[in-house]
Design an enzyme around this catalytic site. Structure first.
Site, PDB file in Angstrom:
ATOM      1  N   HIS A   1     -13.174   2.231  -0.780  1.00 23.53           N
ATOM      2  CA  HIS A   1     -13.022   0.796  -0.512  1.00 23.53           C
ATOM      3  C   HIS A   1     -13.767   0.406   0.770  1.00 23.53           C
ATOM      4  O   HIS A   1     -14.603  -0.499   0.776  1.00 23.53           O
ATOM      5  CB  HIS A   1     -11.525   0.469  -0.385  1.00 23.53           C
ATOM      6  CG  HIS A   1     -11.223  -0.972  -0.127  1.00 23.53           C
ATOM      7  ND1 HIS A   1     -10.835  -1.839  -1.112  1.00 23.53           N
ATOM      8  CD2 HIS A   1     -11.266  -1.710   1.009  1.00 23.53           C
ATOM      9  CE1 HIS A   1     -10.651  -3.044  -0.600  1.00 23.53           C
ATOM     10  NE2 HIS A   1     -10.910  -2.992   0.701  1.00 23.53           N
ATOM     11  N   GLU A   2     -13.492   1.130   1.847  1.00 28.34           N
ATOM     12  CA  GLU A   2     -14.113   0.776   3.124  1.00 28.34           C
ATOM     13  C   GLU A   2     -15.612   1.071   3.108  1.00 28.34           C
ATOM     14  O   GLU A   2     -16.384   0.404   3.803  1.00 28.34           O
ATOM     15  CB  GLU A   2     -13.412   1.502   4.282  1.00 28.34           C
ATOM     16  CG  GLU A   2     -11.918   1.196   4.428  1.00 28.34           C
ATOM     17  CD  GLU A   2     -11.572  -0.292   4.495  1.00 28.34           C
ATOM     18  OE1 GLU A   2     -12.435  -1.096   4.892  1.00 28.34           O
ATOM     19  OE2 GLU A   2     -10.434  -0.649   4.130  1.00 28.34           O
TER      20      GLU A   2
ATOM     21  N   HIS B   1     -17.256  -2.102   2.056  1.00 27.27           N
ATOM     22  CA  HIS B   1     -17.381  -3.049   3.177  1.00 27.27           C
ATOM     23  C   HIS B   1     -18.514  -2.621   4.111  1.00 27.27           C
ATOM     24  O   HIS B   1     -19.330  -3.436   4.536  1.00 27.27           O
ATOM     25  CB  HIS B   1     -16.074  -3.093   3.988  1.00 27.27           C
ATOM     26  CG  HIS B   1     -14.966  -3.855   3.325  1.00 27.27           C
ATOM     27  ND1 HIS B   1     -15.102  -5.155   2.898  1.00 27.27           N
ATOM     28  CD2 HIS B   1     -13.686  -3.502   3.038  1.00 27.27           C
ATOM     29  CE1 HIS B   1     -13.946  -5.570   2.379  1.00 27.27           C
ATOM     30  NE2 HIS B   1     -13.078  -4.585   2.443  1.00 27.27           N
TER      31      HIS B   1
ATOM     32  N   GLU C   1     -14.865  -8.459  -0.108  1.00 26.91           N
ATOM     33  CA  GLU C   1     -13.887  -7.752  -0.933  1.00 26.91           C
ATOM     34  C   GLU C   1     -14.465  -7.428  -2.313  1.00 26.91           C
ATOM     35  O   GLU C   1     -14.100  -6.421  -2.923  1.00 26.91           O
ATOM     36  CB  GLU C   1     -12.603  -8.590  -1.037  1.00 26.91           C
ATOM     37  CG  GLU C   1     -11.364  -7.814  -1.406  1.00 26.91           C
ATOM     38  CD  GLU C   1     -10.906  -6.783  -0.369  1.00 26.91           C
ATOM     39  OE1 GLU C   1     -11.467  -6.732   0.744  1.00 26.91           O
ATOM     40  OE2 GLU C   1      -9.986  -6.018  -0.689  1.00 26.91           O
TER      41      GLU C   1
HETATM   42 ZN    ZN Z   1     -11.056  -4.769   1.880  1.00 28.55          ZN
END
Ligand code: ZN
Length: 501
Positions: free
Chosen positions: A265-266, A269, A295
């Site tokens: 997830h990160e 980003h 996101e």
């Molecule tokens: Zn996030």
């Protein structure tokens, strides 16, 4: 047309503001990763001082004068050019920032810190009443803030615009109402399909191996050398000081493999910030365009890649080998089901792909009701519990695991939550487009080849930074504004009764 001298002067000012804001990000990273807890007081002062310096440089009359002087230069440029975009976006940022009186800004920052401290004590104590006055104060400040923008269609738009530039609450409602209609029955179907959690993931994955896996996946997904860090923290996040200073964090629990999914997830980003065009670096355009678009990137790597069949076909044998003998009795099919199981639960951040959105819709609706005065802060816990039951069939045993679970309302952050689900929706719109451009994407993922995906995202989304609005950025990449249908079709296809997962 050669850039006038005023343009260089403006750019220098904006570069100073950008530098200060990035130093603040590094201080924020330091606070959550390295700083001894007792340093919080001093760090708060340092942050406030830097914020004030950046604010003073940015809102100085000189900035306004330069922006005025450069109107004709801007009109002479292609609106898509970097210079025209810098002027357009900076003017909008400037006009919004100067509209807010300095004392209100200070009061909001102060209430945010105090509310956060109160929330941090209230949650473990399950004591909503001690937090309630802070929430009431936040709402009062937010209403004063909203009143500064009387041209808005509705109050919520003003708050949402801080996180998702140009997006309207009415547009979010259309998307969320459509999702609600589909997701409630889909949750029931998925419950049938998956049955109860068999505990596959609830094993003791050794922490050192979890960390090695997190590093391995980030390097496999790919990035430039010597420009990323991965560190442990309490609440995973991504930060950094520029396109070649990307800092992501994850959390290693004694059981389960949340650290691995949080790392993916990160990574999403981090990659977004990493692939912004270098020409935009050190300007206000040098970063992700909005929380929602950000996101969409994190959820893409976490879910559309990291919970997909092709990915696990490639990666599961490695995972089994690295953790051997822990997963020797778990076959790929069982593992795939375990990482995708749908089960309504209390906590947003632990929710599955489908029910996650119901947590967001509930918060979005409550925020609007709070702002409009339809729900008073004192009634918030009971309203929360009623809606958790209505949307997810979940009985909330305590406010700690109910209305107090997220820090957002503690800090007075209203208007942020919807961006999580907007990101989910946009991630699949983008994914469908990528599959048209890269028809062999699944085969590539199954072979562990992530470069084509990474490069597509860089070329079609990341490189633009903040040049365009979030919806313009989406439109350039996929040809349309936000539309929930591709996302709903994806969820139905993956988790619905018609086609077993
Ligand atoms: Zn996030």
């Amino acid at each position: 047309v050669a850039a006038p001298k005023a343009f260089d002067e403006l750019k220098t000012r904006l570069a100073q503001v950008t530098d200060i804001n990035r130093v603040r990000r590094i201080l924020g990273w330091d606070m959550q990763v390295m700083m001894p807890a007792a340093g919080a007081g001093a760090r708060g002062e340092q942050q406030a001082t830097l914020d004030r310096i950046a604010y003073d440089i940015f809102t100085a009359p000189e900035t306004g004068r330069l922006l005025e002087e450069l109107r004709s230069y801007e009109d002479s440029l292609d609106p898509d050019s970097d210079d025209a975009s810098l002027l357009r976006v900076s003017r909008k940022d400037f006009e919004k920032t100067v509209r807010i009186p300095a004392d209100l800004r200070t009061e909001i920052v102060k209430a945010g810190t105090e509310g956060f401290m109160a929330w941090r004590l209230a949650r473990p104590a399950n004591d909503f009443e001690s937090f309630r006055p802070h929430l009431e104060h936040h709402m009062e400040l937010r209403r004063r803030y909203v009143e500064l923008f009387p041209e808005a269609d509705e109050p919520y738009d003003v708050l949402l615009d801080d996180y998702e530039r140009g997006m309207k609450a009415s547009e979010v409602r259309v998307v969320f109402d459509r999702m609600k209609e589909e997701l409630v029955p889909l949750v029931a179907e998925a419950r049938e399909l998956y049955g109860d959690d068999d505990g596959t993931l609830a094993r003791a994955f050794p922490k050192d191996k979890q960390e090695a896996m997190a590093r391995e996946i980030i390097d496999l997904f790919g990035h430039r050398e010597n420009s990323w860090r991965l560190d442990p923290t309490v609440h995973p996040f991504a930060s950094g000081g520029g396109v070649d200073d990307i800092r992501i964090t994850t959390k290693y629990e004694p059981t389960g493999l949340e650290s691995f999914f949080a790392s993916m997830h990160e990574y999403g980003h981090g990659l977004y910030e990493h692939q912004v065009a270098p020409e935009l670096d050190r300007t206000p355009l040098g970063g992700g365009v909005s929380l929602g678009m950000h996101e969409s990137q994190s959820r893409m790597w976490e879910n559309l890649v990291g919970r997909s069949r092709p990915f696990w076909r490639f990666f599961y044998p490695r995972l089994q080998e690295r953790f051997s003998p822990l997963l020797d009795d778990v076959d790929e099919e069982t593992w795939f089901r375990a990482v995708n199981i749908v089960q309504p639960s209390l906590i947003r951040i632990a929710a599955d792909e489908i029910t996650y959105n119901m947590h967001i819709i509930l918060r979005f609706e409550l925020e609007q009701d709070l702002l409009a005065g339809n729900v008073e802060p004192r009634d918030l816990p009971s309203e929360w519990n009623r809606r958790m039951d209505e949307y997810l069939g979940i009985e909330v045993p305590s406010d700690a695991d109910g209305v107090l679970q997220d820090m957002h309302w503690g800090t007075g952050t209203i208007g942020y939550f919807p961006t999580y689900s907007l990101g989910n929706v946009m991630s699949v719109q983008i994914w469908e487009r990528i599959k048209e451009d890269l028809p062999d994407l699944d085969d590539r993922l199954e072979r562990g080849e992530f470069a084509p995906l990474r490069e597509w995202l860089g070329e079609h989304i990341h490189k633009h930074g903040r040049k365009f609005t979030p919806q313009e950025t989406l439109e350039r990449a996929v040809g349309s504004r936000i539309d929930p249908e591709p996302y709903l079709a994806y969820l139905r296809q993956k988790h619905g009764a018609a086609t077993p997962a």
